[in-house]
Design an enzyme around this catalytic site. Structure first.
Site, PDB file in Angstrom:
ATOM      1  CG  ASP A 126      -1.922   0.994   1.811  1.00 42.57           C
ATOM      2  OD1 ASP A 126      -2.363   1.362  -0.010  1.00 42.57           O
ATOM      3  OD2 ASP A 126      -1.853   1.731   2.276  1.00 42.57           O
ATOM      4  CB  THR A 134      -1.967   5.501  -2.027  1.00 41.58           C
ATOM      5  OG1 THR A 134      -1.541   3.735  -1.990  1.00 41.58           O
ATOM      6  CG2 THR A 134      -2.910   6.024  -0.811  1.00 41.58           C
ATOM      7  CB  THR A 135       0.969   3.603  -5.507  1.00 39.04           C
ATOM      8  OG1 THR A 135       0.901   2.100  -4.725  1.00 39.04           O
ATOM      9  CG2 THR A 135       2.689   2.749  -6.547  1.00 39.04           C
ATOM     10  CG  ASP A 188      -6.413   1.032  -0.323  1.00 32.23           C
ATOM     11  OD1 ASP A 188      -6.122   1.349   1.287  1.00 32.23           O
ATOM     12  OD2 ASP A 188      -5.154   0.607  -0.484  1.00 32.23           O
TER      13      ASP A 188
END
Length: 527
Positions: free
Chosen positions: A61, A94-95, A387
């Site tokens: 994550d 998020t990445t 998520d």
């Protein structure tokens, strides 16, 4: 004394080129760090803390990885912040957001090197981002009206979100869990009422979703093991007053009988309190603090299930879910809101006994019980599931859906390129750079899967010249594929957040032309 000494000894400043270099390098390093975790074939990172116990976290994550880094570079900190915000806002992507921002800066650096002013680049980026967003808005699919289709959309989104996580092996199973949990929320984005309990043992596929609420507690001795039509009083009060708790008070007695009297009085006091509680007409009493043997006895005699030491998270949720309120005084029973549920029983999960409240007042409550080999697996599973839940709950509200697998980026890049051709002046260079940066996401997805990214991207680009094309990268077969058939979907909200946050972060770092590092304050020697 030279004139350029404005700052104190340790403070330093870096101007113009050097400052910009420092921030570009920092931001790109961060982007490269999380780049390898992007996509279904992304790798995980092991984070080992140097603190006590050397805790190890294994995670994929982006936000978790970046949160755990101690970073000195100011530009890198900006990227960490955007990934945090992305995590709080929409939960996933998020990445991607960090990778995109990093790529934008990599492109911007080349432009700055060829003497284009940062403000020109920013203006170009702004127009490009606007254009890219509009391109997405035109291509969204919205199946809110059709319940069947919408559910399959949600399943697809859940699968896509989970496929880059540890749960990818059992993604069908977990996608279903997540969709079921979110469907019960009936459109609220409050994930409080979805409780996740982690129990080591078993394998991930043994995880299940339970209607109702599970409290991680055992039922006391001699208490009813099963209560139907329960009326629950949730309290936070001390039930251990059968010993004097006045500190520093000295009681002088002249015989043991007097001591016994004092003890008797205390017992009476406790009994009164218990009777007050029983007077609420309840058959289940949940307390956050200890319940001593004596009051527990009294409760058991009255046929009331008393649960002590319910942890804070549990008790707050329990009150929320059963529709009660946490009480701390019991003098006027009419003002206390009791909680209700149909059935309280003890269940076994693995080795542990837990108490299950089913048929609770708040219909959307449910508990997901995760099983797994070790704590690390469970923690990572919880992050992945979280998520998925976030994305799904956002999608239920804003039901616009896009295809995944690098398709949105190709669509955006195509539109931005078209705009760049129409735009006169140096801004067009910035727009082309923006479109190149967008392509970095599908490129990275392909690279992480060990595919020939250059080949695939050029194929995609050719395909996307056709109208209504749905081609993206299919990492499973290792070629370009039809995303609509494969059911690879993403939430529009996530993509939009990625696009806008990344652009803003890149812009913010571009605007920097000077970094001033202040000296740390010295501690005076106290000797």
């Amino acid at each position: 004394m030279a004139i350029d000494r404005i700052f104190k000894d340790e403070a330093s400043e870096e101007k113009g080129e050097r400052a910009r270099m420092a921030s570009f390098v920092g931001a790109m390093a961060i982007a490269d760090l999380v780049k390898t975790t992007l996509g279904p074939k992304g790798m995980d990172k092991i984070l080992q803390s140097t603190g006590r116990g050397h805790e190890v976290t294994v995670t994929n994550d982006g936000a978790t990885i970046l949160k755990s880094l101690h970073i000195d570079n100011p530009a890198a900190k900006v990227l960490v912040d955007i990934s945090k915000v992305q995590d709080d806002e929409v939960g996933d992507g998020t990445t991607s957001v960090v990778v995109l921002a990093g790529e934008l800066l990599r492109e911007a650096e080349k432009l700055v090197a060829s003497k284009i002013h940062p403000m020109t680049i920013i203006a170009g980026f702004r127009m490009a981002a606007e254009c890219a967003r509009n391109a997405l808005v035109e291509k969204v699919v919205d199946n809110k009206e059709d319940a069947e289709k919408f559910r399959s959309d949600l399943m697809n989104i859940a699968r896509t979100t989970l496929s880059s996580k540890i749960l990818s092996q059992d993604k069908e199973h977990f996608a279903k869990l997540a969709v079921d949990a979110v469907m019960r929320l009936k459109g609220s984005t409050n994930l409080e009422s979805v409780q996740i309990i982690k129990k080591p043992g078993g394998s991930l596929i043994d995880s299940f979703l339970d209607e109702g609420f599970i409290l991680d507690k055992k039922i006391g001795i001699g208490q009813p093991k099963r209560i139907e039509n329960a009326k629950i009083l949730v309290a936070n009060t001390a039930m251990d007053t059968d010993k004097v708790k006045i500190y520093g008070a000295r009681v002088r007695v002249d015989s043991m009988a007097k001591v016994a009297e004092i003890e008797g009085a205390e017992k009476e006091k406790m009994k009164e309190k218990v009777n007050k509680i029983i007077g609420h007409g309840i058959n289940c009493f949940v307390n956050r603090q200890l319940i001593y043997n004596f009051p527990e006895e009294l409760f058991a005699d009255a046929g009331i299930l008393a649960i002590e030491h319910a942890d804070f998270d549990g008790i707050e949720r329990l009150a929320l879910v059963t529709g009660g309120e946490i009480a701390s005084t019991f003098d006027n029973p009419e003002s206390v809101k009791l909680g209700h549920c149909d059935l309280i029983e003890e269940i076994m999960i693995g080795e542990d006994k837990l108490i299950k409240f089913s048929g609770v007042a708040m219909g959307q409550a449910c508990t997901i019980v995760l099983r797994g080999a070790s704590h690390h697996v469970l923690d990572e599973a919880e992050r992945s599931l979280h998520d998925a839940l976030c994305v799904l709950s956002q999608t239920v509200n804003d039901s616009r859906v896009l295809l995944g697998g690098g398709w949105p980026e190709m669509v955006m890049a195509k539109e931005v390129d078209a705009l760049a051709r129409k735009t006169p002046g140096k801004k067009s260079l910035a727009m082309e750079a923006f479109s190149r940066a967008l392509l970095a996401i599908p490129t990275t997805i392909a690279d992480n899967a060990g595919l020939d990214s250059a080949e695939l991207i050029s194929q995609l680009r050719a395909e996307h010249q056709n109208e209504g094309c749905t081609t993206g990268i299919d990492v499973i077969s290792g070629s370009v594929g039809d995303m609509a058939e494969r059911g690879i979907c993403e939430a529009f909200k996530v993509k939009q957040a990625v696009l806008l946050s990344a652009t803003e972060a890149a812009e913010m770092i571009l605007r920097v032309d000077e970094i001033i590092t202040c000296a740390p304050r010295r501690r005076e020697d106290r000797m």
